[in-house]
Motif scaffolding. Structure first.
Motif, PDB file in Angstrom:
ATOM      1  N   GLU A  64       0.841  -1.197   0.000  1.00  0.00           N
ATOM      2  CA  GLU A  64       0.000   0.000   0.000  1.00  0.00           C
ATOM      3  C   GLU A  64       0.876   1.247   0.000  1.00  0.00           C
ATOM      4  O   GLU A  64       1.870   1.314   0.721  1.00  0.00           O
ATOM      5  CB  GLU A  64      -0.904  -0.002   1.226  1.00  0.00           C
ATOM      6  N   HIS A  98       0.618   5.383   0.586  1.00  0.00           N
ATOM      7  CA  HIS A  98      -0.238   6.421   1.152  1.00  0.00           C
ATOM      8  C   HIS A  98       0.511   7.735   1.149  1.00  0.00           C
ATOM      9  O   HIS A  98       1.660   7.795   1.570  1.00  0.00           O
ATOM     10  CB  HIS A  98      -0.659   6.043   2.583  1.00  0.00           C
ATOM     11  N   ARG A 102      -4.408   7.126  -1.522  1.00  0.00           N
ATOM     12  CA  ARG A 102      -3.962   5.797  -1.109  1.00  0.00           C
ATOM     13  C   ARG A 102      -4.234   4.849  -2.281  1.00  0.00           C
ATOM     14  O   ARG A 102      -5.270   4.937  -2.931  1.00  0.00           O
ATOM     15  CB  ARG A 102      -4.746   5.363   0.123  1.00  0.00           C
TER      16      ARG A 102
END
Length: 191
Positions: free
Chosen positions: A62, A64, A71
């Motif tokens: 991920e 962000h 995101r």
């Protein structure tokens, strides 16, 4: 004399029968040996050998950005670098850009045409334009080709995230179109 010929004939017949019987016994003996050793199984159909092949599935992580308030999931073989208006994702194959643009429009359609006008709308060909939603955001996806130079056709996603802001996710590397789609499907704006 007839008796001797009949006896000889009977002995020949017995010899032939004995040889056939010995041959059958030898054959059965060999079959039993091979079956016990597991080399031959006459009673089971042949089964093809299937060798499993590993299908590489790229791992993802991920990403962000507190500053851009976005995101998304990115393949782990990409290196991310962020500036105050964009995130550049680079791999050995090419680059995917995620750019934050200001817009005077209040819709994704308006922001899309604003961007085309800025780039020279008459010099571009829009291909496979689609409008839909991803994670609650209005989105336009399309391919854009320049009509005046040899630039490769690019694939674009336009995300209308908030009044005055549109995010554009794009690459001009066809080998990365699949990764671009995956990133776009996971994209979210977090005001």
């Amino acid at each position: 004399m007839v008796k001797k010929k009949d006896n000889k004939k009977r002995n020949n017949d017995r010899s032939k029968k004995l040889l056939i019987l010995i041959g059958i016994l030898v054959f059965i003996f060999l079959v039993i040996i091979f079956l016990k050793q597991g080399q031959v199984n006459f009673f089971q159909k042949a089964t093809p050998i299937i060798i499993p092949t590993a299908i590489p599935t790229p791992s993802v992580r991920e990403y962000h950005s507190d500053f851009l308030k976005i995101r998304f999931m990115v393949p782990s073989d990409f290196e991310a670098s962020e500036s105050w208006t964009d995130v550049a994702l680079k791999s050995s194959t090419g680059k995917i850009d995620i750019v934050s643009n200001g817009t005077n429009s209040d819709s994704v359609e308006g922001a899309f045409f604003e961007s085309l006008n800025y780039r020279g709308r008459d010099t571009l060909q829009v291909i496979n334009k689609k409008r839909f939603k991803i994670n609650g955001l209005d989105v336009i996806s399309c391919n854009i080709k320049s009509l005046v130079n040899d630039e490769p056709e690019g694939k674009y996603y336009y995300f209308y995230s908030s009044p005055g802001t549109v995010f554009i996710i794009t690459t001009s590397t066809p080998e990365l179109f699949g990764e671009l789609d995956q990133i776009a499907q996971s994209f979210s704006y977090e005001p």
